[in-house]
Design a protein around this motif. Structure first.
Motif, PDB file in Angstrom:
ATOM      1  N   TYR A  17      -0.383   0.439  11.544  1.00 56.76           N
ATOM      2  CA  TYR A  17      -1.066  -0.103  10.559  1.00 56.76           C
ATOM      3  C   TYR A  17      -1.534  -1.230  11.279  1.00 56.76           C
ATOM      4  CZ  TYR A  17       1.782   2.619   6.981  1.00 56.76           C
ATOM      5  OH  TYR A  17       2.103   3.586   6.159  1.00 56.76           O
ATOM      6  N   TRP A  59       0.804  -1.205   0.003  1.00 53.11           N
ATOM      7  CA  TRP A  59       0.153  -0.025  -0.015  1.00 53.11           C
ATOM      8  C   TRP A  59       0.750   1.373   0.009  1.00 53.11           C
ATOM      9  CZ3 TRP A  59       0.558  -3.772   3.749  1.00 53.11           C
ATOM     10  CH2 TRP A  59       1.009  -3.173   4.979  1.00 53.11           C
ATOM     11  N   LEU A 103      -3.878  -4.382   9.402  1.00 51.46           N
ATOM     12  CA  LEU A 103      -4.259  -5.236   8.314  1.00 51.46           C
ATOM     13  C   LEU A 103      -5.153  -6.465   8.577  1.00 51.46           C
ATOM     14  CD1 LEU A 103      -4.108  -5.511   5.091  1.00 51.46           C
ATOM     15  CD2 LEU A 103      -2.233  -6.947   5.487  1.00 51.46           C
ATOM     16  N   LEU A 149      -6.899  -2.165   5.275  1.00 54.43           N
ATOM     17  CA  LEU A 149      -5.947  -1.644   5.951  1.00 54.43           C
ATOM     18  C   LEU A 149      -6.317  -0.528   6.778  1.00 54.43           C
ATOM     19  CD1 LEU A 149      -2.780  -1.929   6.679  1.00 54.43           C
ATOM     20  CD2 LEU A 149      -2.600   0.179   5.119  1.00 54.43           C
TER      21      LEU A 149
END
Length: 424
Positions: free
Chosen positions: A188, A177, A190, A232
């Motif tokens: 992050y 990404w 996911l 995400l």
């Protein structure tokens, strides 16, 4: 002491107390000094002539002081536009962004085609939230400080979007990404799911990244034939900042036997990736082939209990409860019992070609076998079964000949060994 006269027109003067309360004061320029040239009560206006008593005058002044305190917000002739501003993303106006007071989400509005908004709010500074979700699901949600009557410029960062997943092998996929550019980044997260209705509560958390520039993850927990969805989320210290688009991944239903067509091996070599039976010779040849240009030729004498071509299948590639098909093509060049002249098939005087996954379906092993004979064309041997347990497995093409005899060694050609999931 007091003389009644008509009430002045509503709004005349500088300060006006709400007459709904029953008492009001209409004061002149010196409202703040509590001078009371005119007082009205329930629609009657009373002038205070020079001869009024001190006690009455003080009482009226006290009423006037209370009235001026109550109407302090109404004093003056200014007006307010509330919270006004413009929402942009990468320099472009954002239409349809939701803007609301963070502490009172019900007080909300949407931006127009120019990205502009107007939101009612009391005077002062307020924290507002701007939330925008693109058509592909990419979401930005940012908090800003804004002041009433001061135009706010709300700049949303570049959307964080997942790229197309890249299948690495039968059980591995790479996801990437564009990095989040904001300084308020914390991590992050996911998520993966079997449904497109994917958020933090419905998905399985598969990755947490603490470095904004690390924008890639390799998922090694996927299976051939399955469909997955990924999304995400970007977090800061207060919660969610952004959510990516949702990416769908349909894992190819590949053959789980590596090199089962033997095309990748050099002619004259033994096929790698297989465990070969003892006292047997398996050599890749281009003299015959069912598909492509190569097959493998096997020969031997005594062969017993899973001696042949064997390959390990990792359990993580198998879906418990799913149906699979195991198959291969063969030609028997020389395939006789150890002693063809002896009619007794006992005491190992037999030969068979078999196909099996013993760890998964031992009870079904013996229905897929073939006895002596010679083939002039390629023949298919196949079977299907349900994987009813978890764990690793082995695919075996094997020859069962329990003893040697006067007949020559067996010779058999094998090609296109496959172990595939049967999709409903």
């Amino acid at each position: 002491m007091f003389e009644a006269r008509e009430k002045p027109p509503h709004g005349e003067g500088k300060c006006l107390f709400d007459e709904g309360a029953g008492v009001g004061v209409l004061a002149g320029k010196d409202c703040q000094s509590h001078a009371l040239p005119v007082v009205w009560v329930r629609g009657l206006v009373l002038d205070n002539p020079a001869g009024a008593g001190v006690e009455d005058t003080m009482r009226l002044k006290l009423v006037g002081m209370v009235a001026c305190a109550v109407v302090v917000l109404a004093c003056g002739d200014g007006t307010s536009d509330g919270l006004v501003g413009r929402v942009t993303q990468e320099g472009q106006p954002v239409q349809g962004a939701l803007v609301y007071l963070t502490e009172a989400p019900s007080a909300s509005t949407e931006t127009d085609a120019d990205g502009r908004f107007k939101l009612s709010a009391p005077s002062g500074r307020h924290e507002i939230t701007a939330r925008y979700q693109a058509e592909d699901g990419a979401l930005n949600e940012q908090r800003f400080m804004a002041e009433v009557d001061v135009t706010a410029e709300l700049r949303l960062p570049r959307p964080t979007r997942l790229q197309e997943p890249v299948v690495v092998d039968a059980g591995t996929v790479r996801l990437s990404w564009n990095p989040y550019p904001g300084a308020d980044f914390r991590e992050y997260k996911l998520y993966r799911a079997k449904s497109a209705a994917l958020d933090e509560t419905t998905g399985t958390l598969v990755y947490v990244g603490m470095v904004p520039g690390d924008a890639e993850f390799v998922d090694e927990d996927v299976r051939p034939g399955d469909v997955y969805f990924y999304r995400l989320f970007v977090m800061n210290d207060f919660g969610r900042l952004a959510g990516s688009n949702i990416k769908r991944l349909s894992m190819p239903n590949v053959n789980l036997v590596q090199g089962g067509d033997f095309e990748e091996f050099a002619v004259g070599s033994a096929p790698t990736g297989f465990t070969l039976g003892a006292d047997q010779q398996w050599v890749v040849s281009d003299e015959r082939a069912h598909s492509g240009t190569r097959a493998v030729r096997g020969t031997g004498g005594f062969s017993y209990l899973f001696q042949g071509l064997r390959q390990h299948i990792p359990g993580k590639l198998l879906v418990q409860g799913a149906r699979y098909r195991l198959s291969f093509y063969y030609q028997r060049e020389s395939f006789e019992r150890p002693d063809p002249s002896d009619p007794d098939y006992s005491r190992g005087n037999s030969i068979s070609l078999r196909l099996d996954v013993p760890e998964m379906a031992w009870g079904e092993a013996y229905h897929t076998l073939l006895g002596e004979g010679v083939d002039t064309t390629w023949q298919l041997m196949t079977r299907t079964f349900i994987v009813d347990k978890s764990g690793d497995a082995s695919v075996i093409v094997w020859i069962d000949r329990e003893r040697n005899g006067p007949s020559p060694d067996w010779v058999v050609w094998i090609d296109d060994v496959k172990f595939e999931r049967v999709l409903e």
